[in-house]
Motif scaffolding. Structure first.
Motif, PDB file in Angstrom:
ATOM      1  N   GLU A 175       1.767  -9.244   4.318  1.00  0.00           N
ATOM      2  CA  GLU A 175       2.889  -9.283   3.392  1.00  0.00           C
ATOM      3  C   GLU A 175       3.669 -10.565   3.638  1.00  0.00           C
ATOM      4  O   GLU A 175       3.471 -11.246   4.653  1.00  0.00           O
ATOM      5  CB  GLU A 175       3.782  -8.064   3.569  1.00  0.00           C
ATOM      6  N   GLY A 231      -1.669  -7.977  -2.437  1.00  0.00           N
ATOM      7  CA  GLY A 231      -0.559  -7.704  -3.339  1.00  0.00           C
ATOM      8  C   GLY A 231      -0.041  -8.917  -4.068  1.00  0.00           C
ATOM      9  O   GLY A 231       1.158  -9.031  -4.311  1.00  0.00           O
ATOM     10  N   THR A 252       2.082  -0.101  -6.553  1.00  0.00           N
ATOM     11  CA  THR A 252       3.165  -0.913  -5.971  1.00  0.00           C
ATOM     12  C   THR A 252       4.525  -0.418  -6.452  1.00  0.00           C
ATOM     13  O   THR A 252       5.485  -0.352  -5.663  1.00  0.00           O
ATOM     14  CB  THR A 252       2.985  -2.389  -6.334  1.00  0.00           C
TER      15      THR A 252
END
Length: 543
Positions: free
Chosen positions: A225, A371, A185
């Motif tokens: 996301e 994430g 990331t």
């Protein structure tokens, strides 16, 4: 998920609990919740799919039965705005201008995606630059982007950080232990700050800590996301991974020695190397905007209900994934149906013990696999202010191979929660240890990190590899077997033969830590050397 679940701070108001006073952790609950959530009926629990409502409704049902109350102002849910991007019509990624053209096929040779919320990505004849580990760390005097302008270019980056093969903690990047500079990331974030049009991380199983199959299953299909203003147009147009063999082929075509440049990239002062080739690729995106949900339950405190102790586990997994032997459901039994089962079992035990002085919040978060998005959103938009959040425990995979003699702490040496846990661990006849494989970057790969970045210490750890039955040889073999054969694959399925005794050991520790925090007036902090100490001090300072 990132692993197989594996100075005293005075608490005058909360003496350590005797082992006999810890309510029994229900093995039936652990089995039932894990088996249910990882069944094919839940289709791998991908956020924003029809399986989400089934998953979150079931968790609410179990939280209610455990005796919790709705945790978000009368609601069980916190909406998490997400945008889903699904890459389609992916062309081969081609490199031209070298000794011979190099072509990479989607899935087998490379995976690509974009953070940009846009219907099409079209990268044409982008100059390619090797930027070593892609690190810009002014405090360490290290900048792999020094002297090179990569705006509009494609950067090739090595996985992990320069010290990953160093024994111990010697070196600018803490030796073998991965720093955030080694996390994928970070590499995408820094490349975007540098203006790169595309970023390709070279996959290498040892420093990545997982095989290509994990990359393939995680980076293909719908990608999620946070849905934010600006549609992430400040990010690189294309981000992804390439196979090691293809990276070597690319460098050879460019007349470069991959091994020699990789070795040079480990040394301070490395200068980025233009490869003299150009990259091209295109793909389209289908775009879907839809809120997912964090599920929040609370056991209200009796004296200081505005101060909270937090227990977290992510409910999501990969959903439908690339099929293995005809099975395309990534069930996520260990990862992380087992963690949610632990969350429910702890809620049952804490309600049975009765309300504490502080409130205890139990949260099943969404989109960890995308994430840490659900926990990140909560941390930025907390229902209970972070300055009033004492700390807590994160669970990402329980021990299902049997009792262990050790407890491994992810990110060992960072917070005073370790001072509270050590006597509890010793009371079980066990020992506290740092991670045996810190190069895997476990500290940055689960939801506790979202809270750590904003100053809240969360304990993340669990049974180590030194099993009571079989020792470290058996324990280490179990870890490797899981990573190679089940992690992020359809084979992560519930097994009725699992041994839950080790999970019960660990959950007893989490119960006691949470209880001590909830019954005390203490505010555990980070150690003075931890990177999050200043944030916590500022948040807790009198206004």
């Amino acid at each position: 998920m990132r692993r197989l679940a594996l100075a005293a701070l005075t608490l005058a108001c909360a003496p350590a609990l005797a082992q006999s006073s810890v309510p029994a952790i229900s093995v039936d609950t652990l089995k039932d919740v894990t088996k249910t959530l990882s069944s094919d009926a839940f289709e791998g629990r991908a956020p924003t799919t029809p399986a989400e409502a089934k998953t979150t409704d079931y968790i609410v049902e179990r939280m209610k039965a455990a005796g919790l109350k709705p945790g978000n102002n009368g609601s069980w849910f916190q909406d998490v705005p997400l945008v889903e991007l699904t890459a389609q019509n992916m062309t081969p990624l081609t490199f031209t201008g070298g000794k011979a053209p190099v072509s990479l096929t989607y899935r087998t040779d490379m995976v690509l995606a974009t953070y940009r919320v846009t219907p099409k990505i079209d990268l044409r004849n982008s100059d390619v630059v090797f930027v070593g580990y892609g690190v810009n760390a002014p405090e360490k005097g290290w900048n792999d982007y020094a002297g090179i302008d990569v705006k509009g270019k494609t950067v090739v980056v090595l996985v992990n950080d320069p010290d990953w093969q160093t024994v111990g903690k010697d070196g600018l990047f803490e030796g073998k232990a991965m720093t955030y500079y080694g996390r994928w990331t970070y590499k995408f974030e820094e490349a975007a700050r540098q203006g790169a049009a595309a970023v390709l991380i070279v996959h290498d199983t040892e420093p990545a800590a997982y095989g290509w199959g994990v990359v393939q299953s995680s980076w293909t299909g719908p990608q999620l996301e946070l849905d934010e203003k600006g549609d992430h147009m400040d990010q690189s147009a294309a981000v992804g991974w390439m196979q090691l063999a293809k990276a070597k082929e690319l460098f050879a075509s460019a007349g470069k020695d991959f091994a020699a440049l990789s070795a040079a990239a480990k040394v301070k002062g490395f200068k980025a190397v233009p490869l003299g080739v150009k990259a091209s690729v295109s793909f389209t995106n289908t775009i879907k905007r839809q809120a997912s949900k964090n599920v929040i339950g609370i056991l209200p405190g009796t004296e200081r209900p505005n101060e909270t102790v937090l227990f977290t586990a992510h409910w999501d997994h990969l959903g439908r994934c690339d099929a293995v032997k005809g099975d395309d459901i990534c069930n996520g039994a260990l990862d992380n149906a087992s963690g949610v089962a632990g969350l429910i079992a702890l809620a049952e035990a804490q309600t049975k013990a009765g309300s504490a002085k502080r409130s205890m919040v139990f949260m099943a978060v969404t989109a960890e696999e995308s994430g840490l998005l659900g926990s990140e959103y909560y941390a930025r938009n907390p229902v209970y202010p972070l300055k009033d959040t004492v700390g807590g425990v994160n669970m990402d995979g329980l021990n299902v191979v049997g009792p262990s003699k050790d407890v491994v702490v992810t990110g060992f040496g960072k917070s005073e929660l370790e001072d509270l846990m050590k006597p509890l661990i010793e009371a079980q006849g066990r020992v506290m240890k740092p991670e045996p494989n810190p190069e895997r970057g476990g500290y940055f790969r689960s939801d506790h990190f979202s809270f750590a970045k904003l100053g809240v210490p969360m304990f993340d750890g669990g049974s180590g590899e030194d099993l009571v039955d079989g020792g470290t040889a058996k324990g280490h073999a179990a870890v490797l077997d899981y990573i190679a054969n089940r992690y992020h694959k359809p084979q992560d399925e519930y097994d009725p033969a699992w041994n839950w005794a080790g999970a019960v050991q660990d959950l007893s520790l989490y119960f006691q830590l949470g209880r001590q925090l909830a019954m005390s007036d203490a505010w555990p902090n980070w150690y003075t050397t931890a990177e999050f100490r200043k944030i916590r001090d500022k948040d807790r300072s009198p206004k």
